[in-house]
Design a protein around this motif. Structure first.
Motif, PDB file in Angstrom:
ATOM      1  N   SER A 587       0.791  -1.237   0.000  1.00 37.22           N
ATOM      2  CA  SER A 587       0.000   0.000   0.000  1.00 37.22           C
ATOM      3  C   SER A 587       0.820   1.282   0.000  1.00 37.22           C
ATOM      4  CB  SER A 587      -0.929   0.010   1.221  1.00 37.22           C
ATOM      5  OG  SER A 587      -0.153   0.112   2.410  1.00 37.22           O
ATOM      6  N   GLY A 588       2.020   1.222   0.512  1.00 45.86           N
ATOM      7  CA  GLY A 588       2.843   2.418   0.601  1.00 45.86           C
ATOM      8  C   GLY A 588       2.462   3.324   1.756  1.00 45.86           C
ATOM      9  N   ARG A 589       1.387   3.012   2.448  1.00 45.88           N
ATOM     10  CA  ARG A 589       0.939   3.802   3.598  1.00 45.88           C
ATOM     11  C   ARG A 589       0.758   2.862   4.788  1.00 45.88           C
ATOM     12  NH1 ARG A 589      -1.495   6.426  -0.734  1.00 45.88           N
ATOM     13  NH2 ARG A 589      -1.345   8.715  -0.677  1.00 45.88           N
ATOM     14  N   VAL A 590       1.365   3.197   5.905  1.00 43.98           N
ATOM     15  CA  VAL A 590       1.363   2.295   7.050  1.00 43.98           C
ATOM     16  C   VAL A 590       0.896   3.012   8.305  1.00 43.98           C
ATOM     17  CG1 VAL A 590       2.753   0.790   8.519  1.00 43.98           C
ATOM     18  CG2 VAL A 590       3.273   0.967   6.080  1.00 43.98           C
ATOM     19  N   LEU A 591      -0.073   2.398   8.972  1.00 44.10           N
ATOM     20  CA  LEU A 591      -0.520   2.852  10.282  1.00 44.10           C
ATOM     21  C   LEU A 591      -0.257   1.733  11.282  1.00 44.10           C
ATOM     22  CD1 LEU A 591      -2.000   4.987  12.016  1.00 44.10           C
ATOM     23  CD2 LEU A 591      -4.104   3.725  11.542  1.00 44.10           C
ATOM     24  N   ILE A 592       0.457   2.063  12.324  1.00 42.92           N
ATOM     25  CA  ILE A 592       0.735   1.090  13.377  1.00 42.92           C
ATOM     26  C   ILE A 592      -0.199   1.400  14.543  1.00 42.92           C
ATOM     27  CG2 ILE A 592       2.467   0.162  14.950  1.00 42.92           C
ATOM     28  CD1 ILE A 592       4.562   1.091  12.863  1.00 42.92           C
ATOM     29  N   LEU A 593      -0.949   0.397  14.941  1.00 46.47           N
ATOM     30  CA  LEU A 593      -1.991   0.562  15.955  1.00 46.47           C
ATOM     31  C   LEU A 593      -1.710  -0.341  17.145  1.00 46.47           C
ATOM     32  CD1 LEU A 593      -4.922   1.388  16.916  1.00 46.47           C
ATOM     33  CD2 LEU A 593      -5.742  -0.542  15.514  1.00 46.47           C
ATOM     34  N   HIS A 594      -1.703   0.232  18.332  1.00 51.52           N
ATOM     35  CA  HIS A 594      -1.637  -0.615  19.527  1.00 51.52           C
ATOM     36  C   HIS A 594      -2.283   0.066  20.721  1.00 51.52           C
ATOM     37  CE1 HIS A 594       1.710   1.729  21.142  1.00 51.52           C
ATOM     38  NE2 HIS A 594       2.514   1.383  20.160  1.00 51.52           N
ATOM     39  N   GLU A 595      -2.646  -0.755  21.693  1.00 49.37           N
ATOM     40  CA  GLU A 595      -3.344  -0.293  22.892  1.00 49.37           C
ATOM     41  C   GLU A 595      -2.414   0.408  23.860  1.00 49.37           C
ATOM     42  OE1 GLU A 595      -5.843  -2.284  26.626  1.00 49.37           O
ATOM     43  OE2 GLU A 595      -5.501  -3.447  24.787  1.00 49.37           O
ATOM     44  N   ASP A 596      -1.157   0.107  23.824  1.00 53.74           N
ATOM     45  CA  ASP A 596      -0.177   0.704  24.723  1.00 53.74           C
ATOM     46  C   ASP A 596      -0.076   2.208  24.461  1.00 53.74           C
ATOM     47  OD1 ASP A 596       1.775   0.927  26.623  1.00 53.74           O
ATOM     48  OD2 ASP A 596       3.351  -0.054  25.458  1.00 53.74           O
ATOM     49  N   THR A 597       0.541   2.907  25.394  1.00 55.52           N
ATOM     50  CA  THR A 597       0.752   4.334  25.221  1.00 55.52           C
ATOM     51  C   THR A 597       1.664   4.598  24.033  1.00 55.52           C
ATOM     52  OG1 THR A 597       2.506   4.181  26.866  1.00 55.52           O
ATOM     53  CG2 THR A 597       0.357   4.918  27.628  1.00 55.52           C
ATOM     54  N   LEU A 598       1.615   5.823  23.519  1.00 55.53           N
ATOM     55  CA  LEU A 598       2.339   6.143  22.286  1.00 55.53           C
ATOM     56  C   LEU A 598       3.851   6.124  22.477  1.00 55.53           C
ATOM     57  CD1 LEU A 598       2.128   7.168  19.303  1.00 55.53           C
ATOM     58  CD2 LEU A 598       2.252   9.487  20.251  1.00 55.53           C
ATOM     59  N   SER A 599       4.343   6.851  23.459  1.00 53.38           N
ATOM     60  CA  SER A 599       5.788   7.019  23.613  1.00 53.38           C
ATOM     61  C   SER A 599       6.458   5.706  24.000  1.00 53.38           C
ATOM     62  CB  SER A 599       6.094   8.084  24.674  1.00 53.38           C
ATOM     63  OG  SER A 599       5.612   9.335  24.261  1.00 53.38           O
ATOM     64  N   SER A 600       7.397   5.286  23.199  1.00 47.65           N
ATOM     65  CA  SER A 600       8.201   4.085  23.442  1.00 47.65           C
ATOM     66  C   SER A 600       7.385   2.804  23.458  1.00 47.65           C
ATOM     67  CB  SER A 600       8.993   4.208  24.756  1.00 47.65           C
ATOM     68  OG  SER A 600       9.852   5.322  24.709  1.00 47.65           O
ATOM     69  N   GLY A 601       6.159   2.834  22.914  1.00 51.05           N
ATOM     70  CA  GLY A 601       5.407   1.603  22.734  1.00 51.05           C
ATOM     71  C   GLY A 601       6.067   0.742  21.676  1.00 51.05           C
ATOM     72  N   PHE A 602       5.634  -0.522  21.572  1.00 49.23           N
ATOM     73  CA  PHE A 602       6.281  -1.421  20.613  1.00 49.23           C
ATOM     74  C   PHE A 602       6.142  -0.914  19.176  1.00 49.23           C
ATOM     75  CE2 PHE A 602       6.348  -5.301  17.930  1.00 49.23           C
ATOM     76  CZ  PHE A 602       7.687  -5.629  18.150  1.00 49.23           C
ATOM     77  N   GLY A 603       5.084  -0.165  18.906  1.00 50.97           N
ATOM     78  CA  GLY A 603       4.909   0.386  17.574  1.00 50.97           C
ATOM     79  C   GLY A 603       6.042   1.284  17.139  1.00 50.97           C
ATOM     80  N   ALA A 604       6.698   1.929  18.085  1.00 53.22           N
ATOM     81  CA  ALA A 604       7.832   2.789  17.741  1.00 53.22           C
ATOM     82  C   ALA A 604       8.966   1.975  17.128  1.00 53.22           C
ATOM     83  CB  ALA A 604       8.317   3.524  18.991  1.00 53.22           C
ATOM     84  N   GLU A 605       9.172   0.766  17.633  1.00 55.21           N
ATOM     85  CA  GLU A 605      10.204  -0.115  17.086  1.00 55.21           C
ATOM     86  C   GLU A 605       9.851  -0.531  15.662  1.00 55.21           C
ATOM     87  OE1 GLU A 605      13.365  -2.630  16.353  1.00 55.21           O
ATOM     88  OE2 GLU A 605      13.126  -1.061  17.870  1.00 55.21           O
ATOM     89  N   VAL A 606       8.584  -0.896  15.449  1.00 57.70           N
ATOM     90  CA  VAL A 606       8.157  -1.300  14.109  1.00 57.70           C
ATOM     91  C   VAL A 606       8.277  -0.138  13.146  1.00 57.70           C
ATOM     92  CG1 VAL A 606       6.245  -2.232  12.749  1.00 57.70           C
ATOM     93  CG2 VAL A 606       6.592  -3.016  15.104  1.00 57.70           C
ATOM     94  N   ALA A 607       7.865   1.050  13.585  1.00 61.08           N
ATOM     95  CA  ALA A 607       7.946   2.238  12.736  1.00 61.08           C
ATOM     96  C   ALA A 607       9.386   2.553  12.369  1.00 61.08           C
ATOM     97  CB  ALA A 607       7.311   3.432  13.440  1.00 61.08           C
ATOM     98  N   ALA A 608      10.271   2.442  13.342  1.00 60.79           N
ATOM     99  CA  ALA A 608      11.688   2.731  13.079  1.00 60.79           C
ATOM    100  C   ALA A 608      12.259   1.734  12.080  1.00 60.79           C
ATOM    101  CB  ALA A 608      12.475   2.692  14.382  1.00 60.79           C
TER     102      ALA A 608
END
Length: 658
Positions: A587-608
């Motif tokens: 898709s070229g567009r990515v949204l990472i969704l999780h229940e945890d808080t934003l800062s330093s959540g696991f999604g930050a690792e995936v995004a990086a």
């Protein structure tokens, strides 16, 4: 000092003298090497050798001992070659930890010694688990664990002794009371007259002995060990002693009054026993120099040989691989029919299949036995598998995580239920410093699963609703899984039980009774580290896990005009980078969704990771949709506002418009 040889013959007493003299002479050599700059650090046990040597010789060679960092006599009395020990101290490749850890921070199954970690106290809970394994296996064994007087103030000390008392475990808890915790004297450490009196509070026996009298130490420990092998129960032993050097050599001894050194010099365990043997006509002034010459020659040879041992060669790939016990999962396919089950019941089925398949599997947790657990997941298990394997625990998370590791060390599989994932903070050290690092340090498995009832949606507030998976995904050595569906919940749990590595198994409380799905009846596993692609589309890719999967499904059902690829990560450590990469390309567009808080959540690792490895495939910035950077409120209105679900539609629209 009064020695009583009882029925010991001259040969035994002479051998005991040599056992006592050897670590003293090794230590004296270490001090010389330290002054020469050939070694960099040393924790001296000079003055305390009688405890280590006497107690070790009282144990059978196939019984576990868990010593501290100044118990050289334990290692030498178990006949570990000095060359091997010296290689360990020097960080050589041939050391027990391949240069990865220091001094006595290692274990060895060959000699049944389990070393400490720097944090004082955790080794005591491991002793509980080791002893529990012996009791369940009907082995008449005792376990010996050391601690210092300072560590008796640690919570681990109290938790471990209480668990051993409640479970009647054959553990000898040995306190080396040398008067100082580093530089802090005992009158600033505790307010009881004698540490041994603490035994009364736990309903166990306590004995105080002269730790500098090697015969008294040997006889008392021998008597206790023989007794508890056939009549299992814990016993606390306080050994009064004194260390004649600093906490470690760099700290010095200026904080200790000189008169104490003068007093305890007269109680030197080597010199006083030597004098006694001379009086008994077992030693002569002519024999002592020849014994010392022989020992010195052996010490010199071993030490120089160790200095010539090979240094480790840095190999990043090997370091990464060695964080985990070698294991290649073989996925078991379902062979029986499927039935509709709740998420909660799928977890129950997974536990039951594990218990049936692995007779050495133990389940532990608060209220999990007759009561069936806070969420009734283990309801009926006591009748099916018995109290020995389905164990209620006291409220002490650290001790039970440690006991789970002890069970693993002694040949068992352990599954521990945290009553709520939030309570894991009370066992955090055992998880991130013991479970996670054990294989890397000394190549021992940590065959432990910790079940983590997690998440919000039930109005349970700040201490029962946290999403804390990110605390563990950044800890090398742990595996982390998080099923979103009943099928995965059962198969992942069985896979986690099969895996000899420590696995944090997150299960969402909100899904327990609100979600059903088809689940195979028998034994099957789900691949750890493999994501599921639930939908395929071209406009946007949503990468999520846990309850976020269902938020995304609900949103896409309400917005059929959105063409989305939906990825359920399922496993967070390791996680499926190949599937994520394919979703980015789709898709070229990515949204990472999780229940945890934003800062330093696991999604930050995936995004990086996506930004670093998939940049050329992106048509927009990687965006994250997560919960507020606050604690989780109890009130439903506030909780709904906190959760990422509230912002999901807004974030999708923002990304599609980019």
């Amino acid at each position: 000092m009064q020695f009583d040889r009882k029925d010991k013959d001259d040969q035994f007493l002479l051998a005991l003298y040599k056992r006592l003299l050897y670590p003293r002479m090794v230590e004296e050599k270490m001090l010389i090497l330290l002054r020469q700059g050939r070694i960099g650090k040393w924790f001296s046990g000079i003055g305390q050798e009688a405890i280590a040597v006497g107690s070790t010789l009282a144990m059978q060679c196939d019984e576990y001992i868990l010593p501290m960092h100044r118990n050289l006599g334990v290692f030498t009395a178990r006949d570990i070659p000095l060359k091997k020990l010296m290689a360990q101290w020097q960080g050589k490749l041939s050391g027990f930890t391949k240069g990865r850890d220091r001094s006595f921070h290692f274990g060895t199954q060959d000699y049944k010694i389990i070393g400490m970690i720097s944090h004082l106290g955790p080794q005591m809970a491991l002793a509980d688990g080791i002893a529990l394994a012996d009791v369940i296996a009907n082995k008449q064994h005792a376990t010996l664990v050391f601690t210092g007087e300072g560590a008796t103030s640690e919570g681990d000390f109290h938790e471990a002794i209480n668990v051993a008392s409640v479970w009647k475990l054959p553990v000898i808890f040995l306190i080396e009371n040398n008067g100082y915790g580093l530089s802090t004297p005992i009158n600033e450490q505790f307010n009881c007259k004698h540490l041994v009196d603490r035994a009364i509070g736990y309903g166990i026996e306590g004995h105080q002995i002269d730790g500098n009298n090697v015969l008294e130490v040997y006889d008392k420990l021998d008597q206790i060990a023989k007794d508890i092998r056939t009549n299992p129960r814990p016993i606390l032993v306080e050994c009064l002693t004194f260390r004649m050097r600093g906490h470690e050599e760099a700290s010095g001894v200026k904080y200790v009054p000189q008169e104490l050194f003068e007093e305890w010099a007269g109680k030197d365990p080597v010199k006083t026993f030597e004098k006694y043997l001379i009086e008994q006509n077992i030693l002569t002034d002519d024999l002592i120099p020849s014994i010392k010459t022989e020992i010195k020659k052996a010490i010199e040879w071993d030490i120089e040989a160790a200095f010539d041992e090979e240094e480790p060669i840095a190999n990043a790939m090997l370091e990464l691989v060695d964080m985990y016990y070698p294991y290649q999962q073989s996925v078991s396919r379902a062979t029986e029919g499927q039935t509709e089950k709740r998420y909660l019941d799928a977890i129950t089925d997974g536990l039951r299949e594990g218990m049936k398949r692995f007779e050495n599997m133990i389940i532990m947790g608060q209220d999990i036995a007759e009561y069936g657990g806070a969420f009734k997941i283990t309801d009926g298990f006591v009748n099916e598998f018995g109290k020995a394997r389905v164990r209620n625990t006291p409220i002490c998370e650290s001790a039970i995580v440690g006991a789970a590791l002890g069970l693993s060390i002694n040949g068992y599989k352990a599954v521990m239920e945290m009553q709520f994932a939030d309570f894991v903070t009370c066992g955090f050290n055992q998880i991130v410093n013991n479970l996670a690092k054990t294989h890397y340090r000394w190549r021992e498995k940590a065959d432990v699963v910790i079940r983590m009832p997690t998440g919000a949606g039930t109005g349970a507030g700040p201490f029962h609703s946290q999403s804390n998976e990110a605390w563990f995904t950044k800890t090398p050595g742990l595996k982390v899984v998080y099923p979103a569906f009943p099928y995965d919940a059962k198969g992942l749990l069985i896979a986690a039980i099969e895996d000899p590595n420590p696995v944090m198994y997150f299960e969402h409380k909100y899904l327990y009774r609100s979600l059903t799905g088809l689940v195979p009846t028998g034994y099957y596993t789900v691949e750890i580290g493999k994501a599921n692609v639930l939908k395929k589309g071209t406009q946007i890719s949503i990468i999520t896990y846990g309850l976020g999967v269902h938020w995304a499904l609900d949103y896409l059902k309400e917005h059929p005009e959105v063409s989305a690829t939906l990825v359920d990560l399922v496993s967070l450590q390791p996680w499926d980078k190949e599937t994520v990469s394919a979703a980015v390309k789709a898709s070229g567009r990515v949204l990472i969704l999780h229940e945890d808080t934003l800062s330093s959540g696991f999604g930050a690792e995936v995004a990086a990771w996506i930004g670093e490895h998939c940049f050329s495939d992106l048509d927009a910035p990687v965006m994250r949709c997560a919960s507020l950077d606050t604690a989780i409120p109890m009130n439903k209105v506030l909780e709904d506002d906190f959760l990422a679900k509230k912002r999901l539609g807004e974030m999708v629209e923002k990304l599609l418009k980019y």
